[in-house]
Design a protein around this motif. Structure first.
Motif, short mmCIF file in Angstrom:
data_model
loop_
_atom_site.label_atom_id
_atom_site.label_comp_id
_atom_site.label_asym_id
_atom_site.label_seq_id
_atom_site.Cartn_x
_atom_site.Cartn_y
_atom_site.Cartn_z
N GLN A 228 161.59 42.73 8.75
CA GLN A 228 161.03 41.90 7.70
C GLN A 228 160.66 40.53 8.24
OE1 GLN A 228 163.88 41.72 4.48
NE2 GLN A 228 162.82 43.34 3.34
N GLU A 229 159.59 39.95 7.68
CA GLU A 229 159.23 38.58 7.96
C GLU A 229 160.19 37.65 7.22
OE1 GLU A 229 157.05 37.81 10.10
OE2 GLU A 229 155.52 39.39 10.21
N ARG A 230 160.09 36.36 7.50
CA ARG A 230 160.95 35.40 6.81
C ARG A 230 160.71 35.37 5.31
NH1 ARG A 230 161.23 29.98 10.70
NH2 ARG A 230 162.32 31.00 12.44
N ASP A 231 159.47 35.65 4.91
CA ASP A 231 159.15 35.66 3.48
C ASP A 231 159.50 36.97 2.81
OD1 ASP A 231 157.26 37.32 4.56
OD2 ASP A 231 155.52 36.23 3.81
N GLY A 232 160.11 37.90 3.55
CA GLY A 232 160.52 39.17 2.98
C GLY A 232 159.51 40.28 3.11
N SER A 233 158.29 39.98 3.57
CA SER A 233 157.28 41.02 3.72
C SER A 233 157.65 41.92 4.90
CB SER A 233 155.90 40.40 3.94
OG SER A 233 155.89 39.57 5.09
N PRO A 234 157.32 43.22 4.82
CA PRO A 234 157.75 44.17 5.86
C PRO A 234 156.94 44.04 7.15
CG PRO A 234 156.43 45.29 4.19
CD PRO A 234 156.64 43.89 3.70
N ILE A 235 157.59 44.37 8.26
CA ILE A 235 156.93 44.45 9.56
C ILE A 235 156.80 45.93 9.91
CG2 ILE A 235 157.07 43.87 12.00
CD1 ILE A 235 158.85 41.50 11.23
N TYR A 236 155.58 46.37 10.22
CA TYR A 236 155.32 47.78 10.49
C TYR A 236 155.19 48.04 11.98
CZ TYR A 236 154.50 48.56 5.51
OH TYR A 236 154.64 48.66 4.15
N SER A 237 155.66 49.21 12.38
CA SER A 237 155.52 49.66 13.76
C SER A 237 154.08 50.12 14.00
CB SER A 237 156.49 50.82 14.02
OG SER A 237 156.18 51.47 15.23
N ASP A 238 153.70 50.16 15.29
CA ASP A 238 152.37 50.69 15.63
C ASP A 238 152.33 52.21 15.47
OD1 ASP A 238 151.46 48.17 16.26
OD2 ASP A 238 152.07 48.32 18.37
N GLU A 239 153.50 52.86 15.44
CA GLU A 239 153.55 54.30 15.29
C GLU A 239 153.41 54.71 13.82
OE1 GLU A 239 156.31 56.08 18.75
OE2 GLU A 239 157.38 54.89 17.27
N LYS A 240 153.00 55.94 13.61
CA LYS A 240 152.89 56.51 12.28
C LYS A 240 153.99 57.56 12.08
CE LYS A 240 149.17 54.33 11.00
NZ LYS A 240 149.18 53.38 9.85
N PRO A 241 154.48 57.72 10.84
CA PRO A 241 155.48 58.77 10.61
C PRO A 241 154.86 60.15 10.74
CG PRO A 241 154.78 57.80 8.54
CD PRO A 241 154.15 56.97 9.62
N LEU A 242 155.70 61.12 11.00
CA LEU A 242 155.26 62.51 11.08
C LEU A 242 155.49 63.18 9.74
CD1 LEU A 242 156.83 63.46 14.54
CD2 LEU A 242 154.52 62.58 14.08
N VAL A 243 154.49 63.90 9.24
CA VAL A 243 154.61 64.61 7.97
C VAL A 243 154.68 66.10 8.26
CG1 VAL A 243 152.10 64.73 7.62
CG2 VAL A 243 153.66 64.92 5.66
N LEU A 244 155.57 66.80 7.53
CA LEU A 244 155.72 68.23 7.70
C LEU A 244 156.28 68.82 6.42
CD1 LEU A 244 158.93 68.91 9.76
CD2 LEU A 244 158.13 66.60 9.35
N THR A 245 156.17 70.11 6.29
CA THR A 245 156.68 70.81 5.11
C THR A 245 158.06 71.38 5.40
OG1 THR A 245 154.44 71.41 4.39
CG2 THR A 245 156.27 72.69 3.48
N GLU A 246 159.00 71.05 4.54
CA GLU A 246 160.35 71.60 4.63
C GLU A 246 160.49 72.70 3.57
OE1 GLU A 246 164.45 69.45 5.14
OE2 GLU A 246 163.99 69.55 2.98
N THR A 247 160.91 73.87 4.01
CA THR A 247 161.10 74.99 3.08
C THR A 247 162.57 75.36 3.05
OG1 THR A 247 158.89 75.83 3.61
CG2 THR A 247 160.41 77.33 2.51
N GLY A 248 163.17 75.11 1.92
CA GLY A 248 164.57 75.46 1.70
C GLY A 248 164.69 76.14 0.36
N ASP A 249 165.43 75.52 -0.56
CA ASP A 249 165.48 76.04 -1.92
C ASP A 249 164.18 75.74 -2.65
OD1 ASP A 249 168.41 77.02 -2.38
OD2 ASP A 249 168.57 75.15 -1.24
N VAL A 250 163.49 74.69 -2.23
CA VAL A 250 162.14 74.40 -2.71
C VAL A 250 161.30 74.03 -1.49
CG1 VAL A 250 162.89 73.62 -4.99
CG2 VAL A 250 162.69 71.97 -3.13
N GLU A 251 160.00 73.99 -1.68
CA GLU A 251 159.08 73.62 -0.59
C GLU A 251 158.47 72.27 -0.91
OE1 GLU A 251 156.40 76.62 1.40
OE2 GLU A 251 154.85 75.33 0.49
N HIS A 252 158.58 71.32 0.02
CA HIS A 252 158.05 69.98 -0.22
C HIS A 252 157.81 69.29 1.12
CE1 HIS A 252 161.95 68.01 0.74
NE2 HIS A 252 162.43 69.17 0.34
#
Length: 343
Positions: A228-252
């Motif tokens: 976080q910055e001093r004013d509370g705003s978030p600091i983001y990484s240069d990387e992106k999160p990975l998205v995937l489908t998890e299938t267990g009792d439900v799929e999401h």
């Protein structure tokens, strides 16, 4: 300044001071308590006006008209048994407050997503409707179940009072129900469930569910907050999160960080931990919760189980979604998310 205006200002000041006092006590249902008290106050005034003042005024108007032989105007009638502006305004709020109290306490409660712990299923800026009746009709203050209507199921997205901060609402996904054994592999980030038998932990001839996962891909619609910055705003990484489908009792969908962290040293309430695999046995009357943003969620892995009494309801629908990031102002509306069902 008229007396009615002064009375209204004093009432607002007292109400605000009482609200701050309840916040200081960190009670789990501050807003509900205030709503109940205000509804009762307005209800008492409404009943007093409806069943005492107005009948008395009607009788006196009839006598006055019989004595004078003329019909009184509306202005003249209001001068008989007059009601203060503040009292009249508060009593007029009673039907609206009673409707809101019943709706919010027993049917639906609005909830706003404050953080990214449930991304990509739920996004910062989403406004939800929570079904209060999904897991039982409860009294609005102490949350004791009055009428049983169902139990949380594996895969449900639920809102609940945080066990260590009961004045704060969390939203997570139910992974384990009472009696389940939950295994989480920190190295592979995979879940395995050993289902309970009649609500008790199973030790032989058990049904085992190994969650499966699709190939992860970069999700350009999201970022990874690293500070976080001093004013509370978030600091983001240069990387992106990975998205995937998890299938267990439900799929999401879920999110993983590109780098596999090791947070096992922070896990609590576990029964066993070996070679990055942690086991939790869900106690009776409790639930094991996890966020869909697996590497950025404070959930049951870190602070333990959620008692059934803490559960507010099931997150059912997104009725509004503002296009915004955490700590920033909205820039628009995500129209494609309006009035969608939460899965």
């Amino acid at each position: 300044m008229s007396k009615s205006n002064l009375s209204f200002i004093i009432l607002l000041a007292v109400g605000y001071a009482f609200w701050k006092w309840l916040d200081y006590l960190a009670l789990p249902n501050t807003f509900t308590i205030l709503l109940i008290l205000l509804t009762v106050l307005c209800g008492v005034l409404w009943c007093y006006h409806r069943f005492v003042v107005l009948p008395k005024r009607t009788r006196q108007v009839i006598r006055q008209e019989q004595r004078t032989g003329k019909t009184l105007t509306n202005e003249e009638k209001l001068q008989i048994e007059p009601i203060s502006e503040t009292s009249e305004m508060l009593s007029s709020l009673f039907p609206v407050l009673a409707f809101v109290l019943i709706l919010r306490s027993f049917l639906f409660e609005p909830f706003q997503i404050p953080s990214g712990s449930m991304e990509p299923t739920l996004r910062v800026g989403d406004f939800l409707l929570v079904e209060k009746y999904a897991y039982g009709i409860k009294d609005p203050v102490f949350q004791n179940t009055i009428i049983e209507t169902g139990k949380p199921q594996r895969g449900d997205v639920v809102v609940f009072k945080a066990p260590k901060e009961p004045n704060i609402d969390y939203i997570k996904r139910v992974v384990g129900i009472p009696g389940d054994r939950v295994f989480y592999n920190e190295a592979t980030r995979q879940l395995t469930l050993v289902y309970n038998k009649e609500g008790k932990p199973c030790n032989y001839s058990c049904d085992v569910k190994h969650f499966s996962y699709s190939d992860p891909k970069e999700d350009d619609n999201f970022g990874i907050i690293i500070g976080q910055e001093r004013d509370g705003s978030p600091i983001y990484s240069d990387e992106k999160p990975l998205v995937l489908t998890e299938t267990g009792d439900v799929e999401h969908l879920i999110h993983w960080d590109p780098q596999i962290p090791n947070a096992t040293y922070m896990y609590q309430a576990y029964a066993n931990q070996e070679n990055y695999v942690t086991e939790w046995v869900v106690p009776e009357g409790n639930y094991f919760m996890m966020g869909d943003n697996r590497n950025h969620s404070s959930d049951s892995r870190f602070w333990g189980f959620v008692p059934e009494k803490n559960i507010v309801g099931r997150a059912a629908y997104i009725w509004l979604s503002l296009d915004k990031k955490q700590g920033q102002w909205p820039t628009g509306i995500r129209t494609e998310r309006l009035f969608t069902t939460i899965k």
